[in-house]
Scaffold this motif. Structure first.
Motif, PDB file in Angstrom:
ATOM      1  N   LEU A 109      24.547  33.760  30.088  1.00 25.68           N
ATOM      2  CA  LEU A 109      23.613  34.547  31.083  1.00 25.68           C
ATOM      3  C   LEU A 109      22.848  33.406  32.012  1.00 25.68           C
ATOM      4  CD1 LEU A 109      20.508  33.718  30.076  1.00 25.68           C
ATOM      5  CD2 LEU A 109      20.889  35.306  28.249  1.00 25.68           C
ATOM      6  N   THR A 110      22.398  33.909  33.109  1.00 20.39           N
ATOM      7  CA  THR A 110      21.273  33.187  33.800  1.00 20.39           C
ATOM      8  C   THR A 110      19.948  33.691  33.844  1.00 20.39           C
ATOM      9  OG1 THR A 110      21.210  31.966  35.779  1.00 20.39           O
ATOM     10  CG2 THR A 110      21.796  34.154  35.937  1.00 20.39           C
ATOM     11  N   TRP A 111      19.030  32.888  34.024  1.00 19.44           N
ATOM     12  CA  TRP A 111      17.505  33.274  34.046  1.00 19.44           C
ATOM     13  C   TRP A 111      17.089  32.826  35.225  1.00 19.44           C
ATOM     14  CZ3 TRP A 111      13.933  29.674  34.469  1.00 19.44           C
ATOM     15  CH2 TRP A 111      14.079  28.198  34.025  1.00 19.44           C
ATOM     16  N   SER A 112      15.743  33.643  35.338  1.00 16.44           N
ATOM     17  CA  SER A 112      14.849  33.314  36.350  1.00 16.44           C
ATOM     18  C   SER A 112      13.427  33.423  35.796  1.00 16.44           C
ATOM     19  CB  SER A 112      15.059  34.335  37.446  1.00 16.44           C
ATOM     20  OG  SER A 112      16.278  34.128  38.231  1.00 16.44           O
ATOM     21  N   ALA A 113      12.597  32.750  36.452  1.00 15.36           N
ATOM     22  CA  ALA A 113      11.264  33.031  35.793  1.00 15.36           C
ATOM     23  C   ALA A 113      10.428  33.280  37.094  1.00 15.36           C
ATOM     24  CB  ALA A 113      10.691  31.535  35.344  1.00 15.36           C
ATOM     25  N   TYR A 114       9.264  33.908  36.899  1.00 16.86           N
ATOM     26  CA  TYR A 114       8.497  34.531  38.155  1.00 16.86           C
ATOM     27  C   TYR A 114       7.226  34.420  37.801  1.00 16.86           C
ATOM     28  CZ  TYR A 114      12.811  37.246  39.208  1.00 16.86           C
ATOM     29  OH  TYR A 114      14.070  37.774  39.654  1.00 16.86           O
ATOM     30  N   ALA A 115       6.402  33.681  38.913  1.00 14.85           N
ATOM     31  CA  ALA A 115       4.955  33.305  38.790  1.00 14.85           C
ATOM     32  C   ALA A 115       4.516  33.588  40.082  1.00 14.85           C
ATOM     33  CB  ALA A 115       4.677  31.930  38.307  1.00 14.85           C
ATOM     34  N   PHE A 116       3.634  34.759  40.233  1.00 16.77           N
ATOM     35  CA  PHE A 116       3.397  35.474  41.372  1.00 16.77           C
ATOM     36  C   PHE A 116       4.440  35.361  42.443  1.00 16.77           C
ATOM     37  CE2 PHE A 116      -0.550  34.101  38.943  1.00 16.77           C
ATOM     38  CZ  PHE A 116      -1.185  35.483  39.180  1.00 16.77           C
ATOM     39  N   GLU A 117       4.321  34.682  43.495  1.00 18.61           N
ATOM     40  CA  GLU A 117       5.245  34.518  44.658  1.00 18.61           C
ATOM     41  C   GLU A 117       6.583  33.586  44.410  1.00 18.61           C
ATOM     42  OE1 GLU A 117       4.284  35.339  48.537  1.00 18.61           O
ATOM     43  OE2 GLU A 117       2.416  36.472  47.974  1.00 18.61           O
ATOM     44  N   ASP A 118       6.284  32.737  43.285  1.00 21.30           N
ATOM     45  CA  ASP A 118       7.289  31.726  43.093  1.00 21.30           C
ATOM     46  C   ASP A 118       8.305  32.543  42.175  1.00 21.30           C
ATOM     47  OD1 ASP A 118       8.195  29.461  42.812  1.00 21.30           O
ATOM     48  OD2 ASP A 118       7.070  28.606  41.332  1.00 21.30           O
ATOM     49  N   TRP A 119       9.655  32.017  42.400  1.00 21.74           N
ATOM     50  CA  TRP A 119      10.825  32.804  41.962  1.00 21.74           C
ATOM     51  C   TRP A 119      11.609  31.411  41.422  1.00 21.74           C
ATOM     52  CZ3 TRP A 119      15.146  36.203  44.372  1.00 21.74           C
ATOM     53  CH2 TRP A 119      16.245  36.668  43.575  1.00 21.74           C
ATOM     54  N   VAL A 120      11.973  31.068  40.394  1.00 21.39           N
ATOM     55  CA  VAL A 120      12.619  29.863  40.134  1.00 21.39           C
ATOM     56  C   VAL A 120      13.806  30.162  38.996  1.00 21.39           C
ATOM     57  CG1 VAL A 120      11.064  29.134  38.192  1.00 21.39           C
ATOM     58  CG2 VAL A 120      12.389  27.513  39.273  1.00 21.39           C
TER      59      VAL A 120
END
Length: 275
Positions: A109-120
């Protein structure tokens, strides 16, 4: 932030992908006209999505829709002026624990993390991430959890090998019992704080608007929409939903390619046949 409370008779809540958008990731003209018609009548239309903030507004702007927005399945709620009126997340340490577990298990899999408007996300060259970027019309940045400036992370998105999605979901639930782990498609898993779900977001919005959830309508097509559909008086499952959901959920409308939302709103008498 203080929010002026309004009193309305009903509210319409809608998921985005597979519900508001058709299979080509567009809103059909008839559905767009129906949304405009209910808004003109003073009936609030609220988008409730697992997408992030940056992946939600380009779609709304493209279609000229101005409305309150629930992102991250309830992790961040914004009013129609895009002011944050509610947010809920977990710590960066917990986020790192999730990443460490994924890497230790060697999941495909590949993951993404979200914090308000930040997408990493760790690799910008991953084709699965690039496809997600195309769908939501926004770009992630390459980085790790430590690079997130905020102390609060609202959500992880895991894009999985479809043959492993159920196994990954089960493993994460066993390892992180304090988190909500929810499959949203055959390849997508959302990881969020306990208590973050679309049903709680609907209840929060109804309280803000002085509405009874029993008088609200909601539309969705996937597993993560089911709590929302059950939380309102009239929850409509799209005909393109997975077969296991269609087999057990009683109230359904046509699929997202055939104006499912518009047809239900017409049947409910909220808009005219011309919509």
């Amino acid at each position: 932030m203080a929010v002026e409370k309004r009193t309305v008779q009903t509210i319409i809540f809608s998921d985005i992908d597979g519900t508001l958008l058709n299979s080509a990731h567009h809103i059909t003209p008839r559905t767009k006209a129906a949304i405009s018609a209910v808004q003109e009548r003073g009936i609030p239309f609220v988008v409730v999505t697992a997408r992030g903030i940056t992946g939600t507004y380009p779609m709304l702007e493209e279609n000229g829709i101005v409305c309150p927005v629930v992102t991250y399945s309830g992790g961040v709620i914004l009013d129609r002026d895009r002011s944050v009126i509610y947010h809920h997340g977990f710590s960066k340490k917990t986020a790192q624990d999730v990443v460490d577990f994924i890497e230790e298990e060697g999941f495909d899999l590949t993951w993404s993390a979200y914090a308000f408007e930040d997408w990493v996300s760790p690799r910008k060259d991953d084709a699965r991430l690039q496809n997600e970027e195309r769908i939501v019309m926004a770009e992630a940045r390459e980085g790790d959890v430590a690079s997130i400036a905020h102390d609060e992370v609202q959500k992880f998105l895991l894009i999985c090998n479809p043959e492993q999605t159920v196994a990954v979901e089960d493993a994460l639930r066993k390892r992180f019992s304090a988190l909500t782990v929810m499959r949203s498609s055959d390849i997508l898993i959302e990881v969020m704080p306990r208590g973050t779900n679309k049903a709680n977001a609907v209840r929060t919005h109804c309280e803000l608007w002085g509405a009874d959830p029993a008088d609200a309508l909601a539309f969705g097509d996937s597993h993560n929409d089911m709590p929302m559909l059950k939380a309102v008086g009239k929850g409509y499952l799209m005909a393109n939903a997975p077969e296991e959901l269609r087999a057990v959920f009683p109230r359904q409308t046509t699929d997202n390619d055939h104006d499912g939302i518009a047809r239900a709103l017409i049947a409910e008498g909220l808009v005219g046949e011309s919509a």
